[in-house]
Design a protein around this motif. Structure first.
Motif, PDB file in Angstrom:
ATOM      1  N   THR A  37       4.834   0.201  11.345  1.00 58.31           N
ATOM      2  CA  THR A  37       4.406  -0.968  10.838  1.00 58.31           C
ATOM      3  C   THR A  37       5.042  -2.305  12.131  1.00 58.31           C
ATOM      4  O   THR A  37       5.402  -1.299  13.097  1.00 58.31           O
ATOM      5  CB  THR A  37       5.990  -1.085   9.733  1.00 58.31           C
ATOM      6  OG1 THR A  37       6.993  -1.166  11.015  1.00 58.31           O
ATOM      7  CG2 THR A  37       5.827  -0.485   8.703  1.00 58.31           C
ATOM      8  N   THR A  84       8.461  -4.206   3.162  1.00 56.70           N
ATOM      9  CA  THR A  84       6.844  -4.834   3.764  1.00 56.70           C
ATOM     10  C   THR A  84       5.596  -5.336   2.971  1.00 56.70           C
ATOM     11  O   THR A  84       5.157  -5.378   1.840  1.00 56.70           O
ATOM     12  CB  THR A  84       6.228  -2.725   4.335  1.00 56.70           C
ATOM     13  OG1 THR A  84       5.520  -2.050   2.940  1.00 56.70           O
ATOM     14  CG2 THR A  84       7.371  -2.576   5.953  1.00 56.70           C
ATOM     15  N   GLN A  86       1.691  -5.052   3.151  1.00 58.39           N
ATOM     16  CA  GLN A  86       1.065  -4.058   3.011  1.00 58.39           C
ATOM     17  C   GLN A  86      -0.483  -4.323   2.563  1.00 58.39           C
ATOM     18  O   GLN A  86      -0.988  -4.914   1.876  1.00 58.39           O
ATOM     19  CB  GLN A  86       1.338  -2.299   1.601  1.00 58.39           C
ATOM     20  CG  GLN A  86       2.528  -2.348   1.999  1.00 58.39           C
ATOM     21  CD  GLN A  86       3.330  -1.417   1.005  1.00 58.39           C
ATOM     22  OE1 GLN A  86       2.625  -0.571   0.319  1.00 58.39           O
ATOM     23  NE2 GLN A  86       4.760  -1.173   1.305  1.00 58.39           N
ATOM     24  N   ILE A 118      -2.824   1.375   4.205  1.00 57.83           N
ATOM     25  CA  ILE A 118      -2.487   2.398   2.892  1.00 57.83           C
ATOM     26  C   ILE A 118      -3.124   2.877   2.253  1.00 57.83           C
ATOM     27  O   ILE A 118      -4.184   2.096   1.983  1.00 57.83           O
ATOM     28  CB  ILE A 118      -1.282   1.321   2.181  1.00 57.83           C
ATOM     29  CG1 ILE A 118      -0.443   0.978   2.910  1.00 57.83           C
ATOM     30  CG2 ILE A 118      -1.465   1.578   1.013  1.00 57.83           C
ATOM     31  CD1 ILE A 118       0.482   1.649   3.495  1.00 57.83           C
TER      32      ILE A 118
END
Length: 304
Positions: A37, A84, A86, A118
């Motif tokens: 991340t 997060t 995403q 992702i």
């Protein structure tokens, strides 16, 4: 402004950059996703850009959460957590729209971890059983009538298993999507939902029951007949007081007005199925058709 040691140095994104630089750096991270991340400072302008251009078929925004987040951001109570924002491999926002809406509303930057690359198909697994529901799932998939699709499928699968109440159906989001993609005839389901909504508008009859009845009748080769049945329900049409449509509607109306009576989902299912059977075979309904016991089973073919 946040301390520089809190912002990832590599392909940095922070509010002290002009908006074109922010968008360019974010685009680079999306196109070539890092393995870990990144800590990013979203400015209101960058948050607005993402929401307007990359927020495709996301779940319904949660206004209460947005207000709470915006209040924390405005008051300086927002902190960097492990949650997060995403983005998918193709650059679509997958998670975090409420925080971005809050940033725009508050008019101040906020700092967050951001995950890139992702898999788009993973949306079905996010927050399963906690935040996301069937409506969120089908809305995210771009399915017409997302709320009614989930309810309709649950009722169809309940009827398929011999139950008249969908509340006992244990179907998680992954299974729901599997059923929709590989079991259900999507085009027929959409037509059934559209017609069921029209019937409900005129009669207040529960649309999941209408959807399930029409779906099974359609799959048994009675598409034109069941469409006519639904149209007659909308019009309240029937040739005589014992016609299937008129007796069904008058019975339901009477039961709803009786303060000592309660119409259950089981009753709705059985009365509807019996009325359809009589309508299909050109028979008048009997008063006994509208009397339902707990032991009564659905009198229709539920093969698909």
């Amino acid at each position: 402004m946040i301390p520089m040691d809190k912002v990832s140095k590599k392909r940095r994104v922070s509010a002290d950059m002009n908006i074109d630089e922010q968008k360019s750096s974010l685009s680079s991270l999306i196109s070539n996703p890092p393995e870990n991340t990144r800590i990013i400072e979203f400015s209101p302008k960058l948050a607005s850009y993402v929401l307007e251009n990359l927020n495709v078929n996301n779940r319904t925004k949660k206004k209460k959460n947005i207000r709470r987040y915006a209040k924390d951001m405005s008051s300086g109570n927002w902190s960097l957590t492990g949650d997060t924002i995403q983005f998918s491999k193709n650059g679509v926002l997958m998670n975090g729209q409420n925080r971005l809406f809050a940033c725009v509303k508050a008019g101040v930057p906020f700092v967050t971890h951001v995950a890139f690359g992702i898999e788009a198909s993973s949306r079905v697994h996010m927050d399963v059983g906690k935040v996301r529901n069937n409506h969120d799932l089908f809305h995210g998939e771009g399915v017409p009538y997302p709320l009614e699709t989930g309810k309709g499928i649950r009722m169809i699968m309940a009827w398929k298993s011999g139950n008249t109440d969908a509340r006992g159906m244990d179907i998680d989001l992954r299974e729901m999507l599997e059923i929709y993609n590989n079991v259900i005839d999507k085009s027929v389901l959409e037509l059934c939902i559209k017609k069921a909504k029209a019937v409900k508008k005129h009669t207040a009859y529960p649309d999941p029951h209408l959807t399930a009845l029409m779906y099974f009748a359609w799959k048994q080769g009675h598409s034109e007949k069941v469409k006519k049945f639904m149209d007659d329900l909308i019009a309240g049409y029937g040739n005589g007081p014992r016609s299937p449509v008129r007796l069904l509607l008058s019975t339901v109306s009477r039961l709803r007005m009786d303060r000592f009576a309660r119409i259950t989902t089981h009753m709705y299912a059985i009365m509807l199925a019996r009325s359809w059977n009589n309508y299909l075979h050109g028979r008048a309904s009997k008063v006994s058709d509208m009397k339902v016991t707990l032991d009564d089973t659905l009198p229709i073919d539920t093969s698909m």
